[in-house]
Structures are given as structure tokens and as C-alpha cells.
Design a protein around this motif. Structure first.
Motif: not given
Length: 553
Positions: A27-44
Motif C-alpha cells: 500500500v502507498s499512502i499519498v498525502i497532499p500537503a501545503r503549508d501545514c508542517q505542524r499538522k503533517l508532523d502529527l499525521t506522520l
């Protein structure tokens, strides 16, 4: 053997048991992201403690306008365009997994989130699995990355967030249709929310991928085209996730709906309330009428094509199948051309925006949800297509056989095909099986009488009227208006009669009161008359008595 799911009843599938299964799909988990480092860190961080085998997972973050940073083991790639649709397409282009799970960069999945998705994909390869979202009341005051990682690992992430109420429509749709198992085909695309959704990479490709021209509504459009590709939609409540803050739809619902309306109307024929204007041509038709012109006369083809184009449905396309590449432009006889009829057909329709000339119509008319395959030489009434689709949608039938006539070679038929049903049958059919039998098993089918539905042979002896192509449709609209006007006039007449009756009843009531009054007066006069008579009689008697007394006197 490929598992068979009738309509959307995925309950017939048996996904692997969570406690004993052996995952095998990547499975490949694809995450589109834009200017959201704080939230992205929690997702990862939440993805780092998933219980799905790490060697079967890859995480791809598509940077749509950084700068962003990711931990080791996560792949960071630049967006090949701009916007979320392009980011998703970019991510799918880099994905190597059999299954692709698209996850938003502000979503915190539970520890078993990926496994809950993947268990279904081990049961069948044409499923769209949807995670279950809960929304946090605030986007601020987020927990530290280490605290969230430990909480997700221990199944305690719910204690870190305060839930925002108000996002209930998705769960309501799921509950109202028995977990979508009894959901009709036109409804399924509405639940396709991109924050947590997965499908086999091949299914995504077959559906045409995502429309990168869309800034919003790209998930809804993709969900619609996945439906036409024969997908089964599975809402997995055992794949919960927290959305950090309210969605754009929740915050700006009126603006989102206004913006999306023209784009959704153009691409999704199921949204009938958005296609109310007459005289419009849409990107995706509601029904594609396919006529094989090979060996047919121009008059027979014209009769069927023109009848379809003046249907009461405003979004019809006609597909004419023929050997058009064989029509050369060299010297030829106008009247003795062996391909004269084909040349006349092409000349009559090649510049009509609602008609396409093809040599191969393809197995389905996707993304159009319906296809009517009709032999040349047959015409239809203006309301025929609408009646057929209404019949098919009443019980979500996949195929309608229409008996037109019987010859020494057998029964001549037309057929209305539901695109989703045809695509599903093509995917699961086995060697040696009859295709129509498989469609019937998956979606059901029915035989109908063509004459009752408005099918009739083309009368080539009738001179075509020199009128607008919309004449018949205009006739039906005018008839409807006339009937509405007549109904209005009748209603006015009824109201007038009601007023007259009320007046008569009032007069009658007044007459009754007058009669009673005169009767009372008459009775009074009678009483007075009797009284006067008696008084008169007493007076006469008294006078006679006095006179007698005087005489005797």
C-alpha cells in the motif's frame, strides 16, 4: 476467482480476520500537503505506529507549496502542478503499491487505520474503502508529536481531542442505507470523501484518475467515475481518524456549494436538480444512444438519431458507429458511390456537438451512466428514454432488454445498459459464462415491450418536416404548459362555482330566517285576531244584555 458483489452489498465478502490474517498486499499512502508542517508532523507520527507491516507500506508526501520536512523513510516529492488534485495525481504517479490510500495532511489515523482499509482490499480488488472521520473543535492547542505517537500506539488518541459536533451527514447516509449495502447507484459518489479513502491503483486508473482541472469537488467527481467503473463503496467504521479542525465545507458551506455547482452539473448527470435549464449541452451526458450504422441506410439512421436528440431528457448524446476512416476524399461519383449512405450520415452529423462518429464505441459509455443500444431503422418517442431510466432506477436494474419485433432470424431487440453494471460484470466474468447472465446476477435485468415504450419502425416514406430539431420536445413542453394552463382555468372555474354556492347558501340561509320571521309575525297576527274576535264577541254580548235589561225593565 474474483469475488462477486451484487450492487453495493459488500456484506457477501468475507475480509480476513484481524487477529489471524497474513497481509500480502502493498500500500502507498499519498498525502497532499501545503503549508501545514505542524499538522503533517502529527499525521506522520500516527502513521509511524500503524500495525500494518512496515515493509508493505510506503508514505509519499506531495509538497504543494512548502517548504516541508519529513522524517527518514517518508518520501517527499514536489507537486507537478498546483492544487490538491494535481498533488493527488502526482502522488499516484510515484506510488508503487497495489493499493493507494489517500490521506489528508491534517488527519490523525488510529493505529489500526491502514489495516482496516487493507483487510477489505484482500477480499476484492474493485472496492473503494472509506475511513470514518471525527473533527476536532479546534486547530490550536495540538499535542506534542511524541505524546500523540504514544497515544495512537496505545489507542488513547481520543483523549487528546475535543470533538466538534455538526459533521453528521456522512454517517446519516451510511446508516440510512444499511451501511451503504442497500444504497442505490446514484447515491454512492456522495460519500466519497478524500480525507481517508483507498482503492486499488488499477481501479483508480480505470476510472480515469483525478480531474486536475478542478480546484474543488475533485473527490465527488472521482467518486462518480469510480461508480461508473463498477466500484463497490465500503464505509469502514473500524478505520477511525481525527480531522484536525473543521473542514472547508463545514466552515464555508454556502460558498463551497455555489462554487461547485457549475462544475458538478457539467460532470455528474446524477445531480438532476442542477440540470434544469433547457437547450444546454453538458460534458457528460445522462444517456448515450448508440446506433451501428454499418450497412444501414441514411434514412434509417437519421430517423433513430433525430428522435433520440429531441428526447424530453436534456442531456442525450448519440454515438454513430461506422467505418468512417474508409471514406476517402478522392474523386468519386455522387450517386454511384458504394459508401454513399455512410457519406450522407457523416455529412449530416459530423458537425453536431451532441453526436460523435466512432469506429469502436467501447465496452461502456463511461462516464455516462446509461447507454441505449438501438438498431438502425427504429425511432423512439420523446419520453421513451426518461421512462426507461426511471424503470431501471426504480430497483437499480443493470440491464433492460426491449423487444422490438420478431423475424425469421429471431427477436430484434434494443437494450438499456447501466454503465456501472456492465463494468462490474466485465471485471468478474469467467470463461464460458454468458455476459447478460452475469449482469443479471449482479444487478438484475428485465424484458420489456418496445411498442408500449414508444419504439416504432422508421417510416422512410414520410418527408422530414422542415422544422427545428427540438420540435417534438417543444411539442411535449407546450402540451405540458397547455395542460397546466387548462388546470389553472379549471381551478379558477371551481373557485367561481364555490363562490356562487356560498352566495346561494347565504341567500338560502337569509330566506330561511325571513320565513321564520314572517311565520312568527303571522302567528302573532293570528293570536291578536283571535283576541280581537273574542273581545268583539264579548262587547256585542254585553250590549245585547244591557238592551235586554232595559226592555225588561
Amino acid at each position: 476467482m474474483t469475488a462477486r458483489v451484487p450492487r453495493n452489498d459488500y456484506g457477501v465478502l468475507v475480509p480476513p480476520c484481524p487477529d489471524s490474517w497474513q497481509p500480502g498486499k502493498t500500500v502507498s499512502i499519498v498525502i497532499p500537503a501545503r503549508d501545514c508542517q505542524r499538522k503533517l508532523d502529527l499525521t506522520l507520527a500516527a502513521l509511524a505506529v500503524q500495525d500494518y507491516p512496515a515493509h508493505l507500506m510506503e508514505v509519499i508526501v506531495v509538497d504543494d507549496g512548502g517548504p516541508l520536512t519529513v522524517p527518514p523513510g517518508v518520501r517527499l516529492v514536489p507537486n507537478e502542478g498546483w492544487g490538491i488534485a494535481w498533488a493527488i495525481r502526482t502522488g499516484f504517479g510515484y506510488a508503487t503499491g497495489e493499493v493507494v490510500l489517500r490521506l489528508d495532511a491534517d488527519v490523525v489515523p488510529s493505529r489500526g487505520h491502514v489495516s482496516a482499509h487493507m483487510r477489505w482490499h484482500h477480499a476484492a480488488d474493485y472496492l473503494v474503502v472509506l475511513g470514518s472521520l471525527r473533527f476536532t473543535a479546534s486547530e490550536t492547542g495540538l499535542p506534542p508529536v511524541w505524546a500523540l505517537r504514544e497515544a495512537v500506539r496505545d489507542g488513547r488518541e481520543a483523549a487528546l481531542f475535543e470533538e466538534c459536533e455538526g459533521h453528521t451527514w456522512w454517517h446519516q447516509l451510511v446508516d440510512e442505507h444499511d451501511g451503504l449495502r442497500r444504497a442505490p447507484s446514484p447515491l454512492l459518489h456522495r460519500v466519497h470523501v478524500g480525507a481517508s479513502v483507498s482503492q486499488h491503483h488499477d481501479l483508480w486508473t480505470q476510472a480515469g484518475g483525478i480531474d486536475t482541472s478542478l480546484v474543488l469537488a475533485e473527490d465527488t467527481d472521482l467518486g462518480y467515475r469510480l461508480t461508473q467503473a463498477g466500484a463497490v463503496f465500503v464505509p469502514e467504521l473500524e478505520a477511525p481518524a481525527w480531522h484536525l479542525g473543521r473542514s472547508t465545507l463545514m466552515r464555508r458551506q454556502t460558498e463551497v456549494k455555489r462554487y461547485n455547482a457549475p462544475f458538478v452539473a457539467d460532470r455528474i448527470p446524477y445531480r438532476r436538480f442542477l440540470r434544469t435549464e433547457g437547450g444546454r449541452q453538458w460534458l457528460v451526458p445522462y444517456v448515450d444512444v448508440v446506433i451501428d450504422t454499418r450497412g444501414a441506410s441514411y434514412e434509417h439512421v437519421r430517423g433513430g438519431a433525430d428522435a433520440a436528440l429531441v428526447s424530453t431528457l436534456p442531456d442525450v448524446r448519440v454515438t454513430l458507429v461506422g467505418e468512417w476512416s474508409q471514406l476517402h476524399d478522392g474523386r468519386r461519383s455522387a450517386f454511384d458511390d458504394p459508401r454513399l449512405d455512410a457519406r450522407l450520415i457523416k455529412g449530416g452529423y459530423e458537425h453536431d456537438g451532441r453526436v460523435r462518429l466512432v469506429e469502436d464505441p467501447g465496452p461502456t459509455s463511461a462516464p455516462a451512466p446509461f447507454r441505449l443500444v438501438c438498431p438502425p431503422g427504429w425511432t423512439i418517442a420523446a419520453q421513451t428514454l426518461a421512462t426507461l431510466i426511471e424503470k431501471a432506477d426504480a430497483t437499480d436494474l443493470g440491464l433492460l432488454h426491449i423487444a422490438l419485433t420478431e423475424t425469421h432470424e429471431g427477436i430484434v431487440t434494443a437494450r438499456l445498459e447501466r454503465t456501472a453494471a456492465i463494468a462490474r460484470a466485465r471485471h468478474v466474468i469467467k470463461d464460458g459464462e454468458e455476459f447478460d447472465d452475469v449482469v443479471h446476477e449482479l444487478y438484475g435485468s428485465e424484458w420489456l415491450d418496445g411498442e408500449e415504450l414508444g419504439f416504432a419502425p422508421v417510416d422512410t416514406g414520410v418527408k422530414p418536416p422542415i422544422v427545428s430539431r427540438n420540435t417534438e420536445a417543444a411539442h411535449w413542453r407546450a402540451l405540458a404548459i397547455d395542460r397546466k394552463i387548462a388546470a389553472g382555468r379549471l381551478e379558477k372555474q371551481v373557485h367561481a362555482l364555490e363562490r356562487q354556492v356560498a352566495a346561494l347558501e347565504k341567500k338560502a340561509a337569509k330566506g330561511t330566517a325571513d320565513t321564520a320571521r314572517w311565520q312568527a309575525k303571522a302567528e302573532n297576527w293570528r293570536v291578536q285576531t283571535v283576541r280581537l274576535q273574542r273581545r268583539g264577541e264579548r262587547t256585542v254580548f254585553k250590549r245585547a244584555l244591557r238592551k235586554a235589561r232595559r226592555l225588561l225593565g
